[in-house]
Scaffold this active site. Sequence first.
Site, short mmCIF file in Angstrom:
data_model
loop_
_atom_site.label_atom_id
_atom_site.label_comp_id
_atom_site.label_asym_id
_atom_site.label_seq_id
_atom_site.Cartn_x
_atom_site.Cartn_y
_atom_site.Cartn_z
N VAL A 37 -15.33 7.83 3.30
CA VAL A 37 -15.88 6.55 2.82
C VAL A 37 -17.38 6.43 3.11
CG1 VAL A 37 -15.64 4.03 2.89
CG2 VAL A 37 -13.62 5.47 3.19
N ASP A 91 0.18 1.92 7.82
CA ASP A 91 -1.03 1.54 7.10
C ASP A 91 -0.73 0.37 6.15
OD1 ASP A 91 -3.90 2.30 6.22
OD2 ASP A 91 -2.80 2.29 4.33
N GLY A 124 -9.57 6.83 -1.62
CA GLY A 124 -10.56 7.78 -2.11
C GLY A 124 -11.97 7.30 -1.86
N LYS A 129 -8.58 -1.02 8.50
CA LYS A 129 -7.41 -1.90 8.39
C LYS A 129 -6.62 -2.03 9.69
CE LYS A 129 -7.18 2.22 6.37
NZ LYS A 129 -6.53 2.89 5.29
N GLU A 166 -4.69 9.08 5.82
CA GLU A 166 -5.35 8.83 7.11
C GLU A 166 -5.46 10.15 7.86
OE1 GLU A 166 -6.32 5.49 8.03
OE2 GLU A 166 -5.90 5.53 5.90
N GLY A 189 -8.41 13.37 0.19
CA GLY A 189 -9.08 12.35 1.00
C GLY A 189 -8.40 10.99 0.94
N GLU A 243 -13.21 -6.22 2.28
CA GLU A 243 -12.48 -6.03 1.02
C GLU A 243 -11.95 -4.60 0.88
OE1 GLU A 243 -12.09 -8.70 -1.69
OE2 GLU A 243 -10.52 -7.20 -1.65
N ILE A 274 -9.63 -2.73 -5.54
CA ILE A 274 -9.17 -3.99 -6.14
C ILE A 274 -9.67 -5.19 -5.32
CG2 ILE A 274 -7.16 -5.30 -6.97
CD1 ILE A 274 -5.49 -2.77 -6.81
N LYS A 296 -2.29 -3.53 6.41
CA LYS A 296 -2.99 -4.23 5.32
C LYS A 296 -2.28 -5.55 4.99
CE LYS A 296 -4.65 0.08 3.26
NZ LYS A 296 -4.21 1.24 2.44
N1 HSE Z 1 -4.69 6.12 3.68
C1 HSE Z 1 -4.98 4.97 2.90
C2 HSE Z 1 -4.10 4.97 1.68
C3 HSE Z 1 -6.42 4.95 2.52
O1 HSE Z 1 -3.55 6.02 1.35
O2 HSE Z 1 -3.94 3.95 1.05
C4 HSE Z 1 -6.87 3.68 1.87
O3 HSE Z 1 -6.72 2.58 2.71
#
Ligand code: HSE
Length: 418
Positions: A17, A195, A297, A99, A184, A181, A123, A130, A199
């Site tokens: 990122v 994850d 990504g 996150k 995580e 990419g 965001e 999104i 979120k």
């Molecule tokens: N590892 C996370 C996913 C990256 O695959 O959604 C984006 O938050």
Amino acid sequence: METHKQLTIGLFGFGVVGEGLYKVLQQTPSLKASIKKICIKNYGKKRNAPASLFTTDREELLNDRDINVIVEVIDDADAAFAIVSTALKNGKDVVSASKKMIAEHLPALLSLQEETGRSLLYEAAACASIPVIRNLEEYYDNDLLHSIKAIVNGSTNYILTKIFDEGLDFKQALIQAQQLGFAESNPTLDVEGYDAVNKWTFLLTHAYGITAAPDEILFNGIQHIHAADAAVAREKKQAIKLVAQAQKLNNGQVAAFVLPQFVRQDDHLAFVKNEYNGVVIESGFSDKQFFYGKGAGSFPTASAVLSDIAALRYQYKYEYKKLYHHRPHQLSQALYLRVFVSFDDIALIPRERFEWIEEWHAQEERKYLVGVIAFAELKNNTWWRENNTSLILTADPVIEEVETRKLKKKSLELAGIV
Ligand code: HSE
């Protein structure tokens, strides 16, 4: 009249990122935002940016008076929290994509924003490209939000797509997600649902004013999905997706969970493939709305960071309207879920804990049932994650308490029991 301020950025992290943001900023000079310094963990690696930009000393960024924005895109949640807290206390605005850090420290981050008056935007931390947080915060500034159903993890969606559409096995698909990419650094966070639930915690805050820790939400990942489950899905002409869902109940409270779910072909989420994410919002008067875009990504995530940086030029802050200006909603366990459970040995399944069972398929080597079970039974017990058991929600899984008596009677009648 020029009202927006010049932004001088201190960037933490130069991974997928961070590097994406560096490139994206170079292509958007109109933004008047420049990176002054980048803090990284290891000096050793070769990087695609001038060496003079880099440092390993975080204080160099946090104590630099010229730097008015800290952008933090590292994947160590504890270090990220220390950086973000110090930055806010030092009078800097912050943009973060962490996150896990936000999910684990939201109450402290709320207090810090109030105390310092600075802005913390994130965001990019949910659904990457999104704009879901700002929409929940600004557009749905009312209590008409009936439900949100979403795919919020790109890696697991990528893996499931490759398994279903291209016949890849789990490991191959995961390796691809890592190479691209999306995953995580510790892919267990993706695969086992951490994850996604991370979120979901702060999306629930922006949607409903709920501030729950990740472990207060019922969740699982895709690690238990069995090849035979995929075969059942194909037979039913459905897909299996990792779906995060929140739904307002008749009691005014909100049911929230993140679990694998069967998705019908005509469901908007069936359209969401690979690393894409999707969010279906149902609200009063508007019926359904569907948000769709890349959820992982380098550039898609950087684009959300960029948008937050742009918003800081106008002193934008989240107001957490559902938390502070409306009456926050409570999480509820007063509901039932219609579930598909597949297993090797019926002796390991506590049949008596189901409200009723609608289907039995006990002939095959891999057996399964479809039944209705109390939400609290799943929240408070672990049998459904053990012994090679796989639990997947059916499409439209939520059954409210008031409906159960009627449905139970009907199912017993159908079974010829009453
Ligand atoms: N590892 C996370 C996913 C990256 O695959 O959604 C984006 O938050």
